[in-house]
Design a protein around this motif. Sequence first.
Motif, PDB file in Angstrom:
ATOM      1  N   LEU A 246       0.837  -1.201   0.000  1.00  0.00           N
ATOM      2  CA  LEU A 246       0.000   0.000   0.000  1.00  0.00           C
ATOM      3  C   LEU A 246       0.871   1.250   0.000  1.00  0.00           C
ATOM      4  O   LEU A 246       0.618   2.214  -0.722  1.00  0.00           O
ATOM      5  N   GLU A 247       1.909   1.212   0.816  1.00  0.00           N
ATOM      6  CA  GLU A 247       2.800   2.362   0.879  1.00  0.00           C
ATOM      7  C   GLU A 247       3.482   2.591  -0.471  1.00  0.00           C
ATOM      8  O   GLU A 247       3.592   3.728  -0.937  1.00  0.00           O
ATOM      9  N   ALA A 248       3.885   1.492  -1.088  1.00  0.00           N
ATOM     10  CA  ALA A 248       4.560   1.613  -2.396  1.00  0.00           C
ATOM     11  C   ALA A 248       3.615   2.205  -3.440  1.00  0.00           C
ATOM     12  O   ALA A 248       4.052   2.916  -4.343  1.00  0.00           O
ATOM     13  N   MET A 249       2.346   1.918  -3.273  1.00  0.00           N
ATOM     14  CA  MET A 249       1.375   2.398  -4.251  1.00  0.00           C
ATOM     15  C   MET A 249       1.381   3.919  -4.350  1.00  0.00           C
ATOM     16  O   MET A 249       1.224   4.479  -5.440  1.00  0.00           O
ATOM     17  N   VAL A 250       1.551   4.596  -3.224  1.00  0.00           N
ATOM     18  CA  VAL A 250       1.566   6.053  -3.258  1.00  0.00           C
ATOM     19  C   VAL A 250       2.996   6.585  -3.204  1.00  0.00           C
ATOM     20  O   VAL A 250       3.211   7.767  -2.929  1.00  0.00           O
ATOM     21  N   GLY A 251       3.942   5.714  -3.495  1.00  0.00           N
ATOM     22  CA  GLY A 251       5.356   6.072  -3.392  1.00  0.00           C
ATOM     23  C   GLY A 251       5.812   7.129  -4.366  1.00  0.00           C
ATOM     24  O   GLY A 251       6.849   7.758  -4.158  1.00  0.00           O
ATOM     25  N   LEU A 252       5.051   7.358  -5.416  1.00  0.00           N
ATOM     26  CA  LEU A 252       5.442   8.380  -6.393  1.00  0.00           C
ATOM     27  C   LEU A 252       5.017   9.775  -5.954  1.00  0.00           C
ATOM     28  O   LEU A 252       5.299  10.752  -6.637  1.00  0.00           O
ATOM     29  N   LEU A 253       4.340   9.843  -4.814  1.00  0.00           N
ATOM     30  CA  LEU A 253       3.944  11.148  -4.265  1.00  0.00           C
ATOM     31  C   LEU A 253       4.762  11.436  -3.015  1.00  0.00           C
ATOM     32  O   LEU A 253       4.950  10.558  -2.173  1.00  0.00           O
ATOM     33  N   ASN A 254       5.241  12.659  -2.894  1.00  0.00           N
ATOM     34  CA  ASN A 254       5.933  13.017  -1.658  1.00  0.00           C
ATOM     35  C   ASN A 254       4.912  13.441  -0.606  1.00  0.00           C
ATOM     36  O   ASN A 254       3.712  13.504  -0.876  1.00  0.00           O
ATOM     37  N   ILE A 255       5.417  13.747   0.584  1.00  0.00           N
ATOM     38  CA  ILE A 255       4.511  14.018   1.709  1.00  0.00           C
ATOM     39  C   ILE A 255       3.506  15.121   1.402  1.00  0.00           C
ATOM     40  O   ILE A 255       2.303  14.980   1.630  1.00  0.00           O
ATOM     41  N   ASP A 256       4.011  16.219   0.862  1.00  0.00           N
ATOM     42  CA  ASP A 256       3.124  17.345   0.588  1.00  0.00           C
ATOM     43  C   ASP A 256       2.076  16.977  -0.447  1.00  0.00           C
ATOM     44  O   ASP A 256       0.903  17.327  -0.321  1.00  0.00           O
ATOM     45  N   GLU A 257       2.526  16.285  -1.464  1.00  0.00           N
ATOM     46  CA  GLU A 257       1.596  15.904  -2.526  1.00  0.00           C
ATOM     47  C   GLU A 257       0.500  14.992  -1.984  1.00  0.00           C
ATOM     48  O   GLU A 257      -0.646  15.035  -2.425  1.00  0.00           O
ATOM     49  N   ARG A 258       0.869  14.146  -1.028  1.00  0.00           N
ATOM     50  CA  ARG A 258      -0.142  13.264  -0.447  1.00  0.00           C
ATOM     51  C   ARG A 258      -1.233  14.060   0.254  1.00  0.00           C
ATOM     52  O   ARG A 258      -2.415  13.740   0.151  1.00  0.00           O
ATOM     53  N   SER A 259      -0.833  15.095   0.946  1.00  0.00           N
ATOM     54  CA  SER A 259      -1.836  15.937   1.621  1.00  0.00           C
ATOM     55  C   SER A 259      -2.761  16.589   0.614  1.00  0.00           C
ATOM     56  O   SER A 259      -3.984  16.601   0.779  1.00  0.00           O
ATOM     57  N   VAL A 260      -2.131  17.140  -0.428  1.00  0.00           N
ATOM     58  CA  VAL A 260      -2.941  17.792  -1.456  1.00  0.00           C
ATOM     59  C   VAL A 260      -3.890  16.788  -2.095  1.00  0.00           C
ATOM     60  O   VAL A 260      -5.092  17.055  -2.276  1.00  0.00           O
ATOM     61  N   PHE A 261      -3.359  15.640  -2.398  1.00  0.00           N
ATOM     62  CA  PHE A 261      -4.184  14.617  -3.043  1.00  0.00           C
ATOM     63  C   PHE A 261      -5.364  14.231  -2.157  1.00  0.00           C
ATOM     64  O   PHE A 261      -6.493  14.102  -2.631  1.00  0.00           O
ATOM     65  N   LEU A 262      -5.092  14.063  -0.875  1.00  0.00           N
ATOM     66  CA  LEU A 262      -6.167  13.713   0.060  1.00  0.00           C
ATOM     67  C   LEU A 262      -7.266  14.758   0.038  1.00  0.00           C
ATOM     68  O   LEU A 262      -8.457  14.443   0.005  1.00  0.00           O
ATOM     69  N   ASP A 263      -6.847  16.012   0.049  1.00  0.00           N
ATOM     70  CA  ASP A 263      -7.817  17.106   0.051  1.00  0.00           C
ATOM     71  C   ASP A 263      -8.662  17.082  -1.217  1.00  0.00           C
ATOM     72  O   ASP A 263      -9.894  17.131  -1.170  1.00  0.00           O
ATOM     73  N   LEU A 264      -7.997  16.984  -2.359  1.00  0.00           N
ATOM     74  CA  LEU A 264      -8.726  17.012  -3.631  1.00  0.00           C
ATOM     75  C   LEU A 264      -9.615  15.780  -3.773  1.00  0.00           C
ATOM     76  O   LEU A 264     -10.773  15.872  -4.191  1.00  0.00           O
TER      77      LEU A 264
END
Lengths: 190, 190
Positions: A146-164
């Motif tokens: 699961l972690e590897a699945m979002v591995g192409l996103l850095n921490i900040d991008e993950r937050s943004v993605f979650l929001d969107l």
Amino acid sequence: MFMNNNNKKINDIEAIPSLVQSKRQIDRYNLDIDAQAILVASRLMAAGAKLGHASEIHFSRFGLSTGRYRLLADLEDNEGEELPSQLAEHLGVTRATVTGLIDILERDGLVSRRATSEDGRQRTVILTEEGAKKLREMAPEHFARLEAMVGLLNIDERSVFLDLLDRVTQGISALTGELGSKPKGNISNE
Amino acid sequence: MFMNNNNKKINDIEAIPSLVQSKRQIDRYNLDIDAQAILVASRLMAAGAKLGHASEIHFSRFGLSTGRYRLLADLEDNEGEELPSQLAEHLGVTRATVTGLIDILERDGLVSRRATSEDGRQRTVILTEEGAKKLREMAPEHFARLEAMVGLLNIDERSVFLDLLDRVTQGISALTGELGSKPKGNISNE
DNA sequence: GAGATATAATTAGGTGCCTAACTATATAAG
DNA sequence: CTTATATAGTTAGGCACCTAATTATATCTC
């Protein structure tokens, strides 16, 4: 021409919707619609389908389905004991579906059913030792993947993605609700 | 306590995974995993399932399923005439699935089958006038709803979302591929 | 041309999830 | 206490999609 020797990744097709496709569809009927919005919707649908399929493959490695894993995990999160109706609510599926999931998990010895004392209609579902062991054994690989699945996103991008993603998820009700109504996110029960 | 008088939005539950849930799961097994990454993965799975379900409800309004609509739309995009194998590739499903989709669409008069001249094994699928009419009639509402779905994002956010979603979609192969392998996006056919 | 092999589409059977109908128990109203 | 109604869980049957096996046609090799 051998190709199904190792695995069968014959039809692992992506079929990614493109912007020109969206444009063409909209233009065909002279609609006043933003093509990029349609693209976002189409891509999300494609991603959802792909993820659902991948998820089944992932869990089948452990002899589970997505639904059966989620049921086990929810049990684990609730001291290994829940009513079918609670499970249905937590998983967001019907009680009928829960019955089916439990049937197979019980057959495989991962959960068991037991009558409750108070209410004769209820039957408690219990995570067996074997079920807990299954979760324990699969945890490292499961979470690593699961972690590897979002591995192409850095921490900040993950937050943004979650929001969107959260906002788009609220918008999904536009598909099912009345035309022109505002998305209202959760339709809580009661 | 009436509640199934109008519609049955009884089990429209979201069951949104929370960060504390993810943390708890990871902590239980002392794994070195980023809880937020697990949250992103879980949310995307939940969103995908919700969207898939909503999509079926949406298309059932027009007497179609998601798969059958996609088949019709792909036909429309190809001058109303394709081989089942082409459809399977474009839709990203198996030929067996396409056969099933065509069966029902043909029964409903939206497509028809015709033998090809060159190759006796092939059977061309043709979009009938009624099928084209169906697409024409549903287009305004269909696209309006799709647009509304992403209505909570502005133009810039849509671009960002597309970018992030694209990268996560590539990462999905981490679920199905070998452990520790890099995501490689498309597995093209050939 | 005959036999082996590849390919197009279909059929058969399975999984996951659904809705609707049913059974059994509980509770409320007269 | 009896009848109506609500609730918990299950059963029955359906849909979408899958894989594997089958049928029919095409192609390649001798």
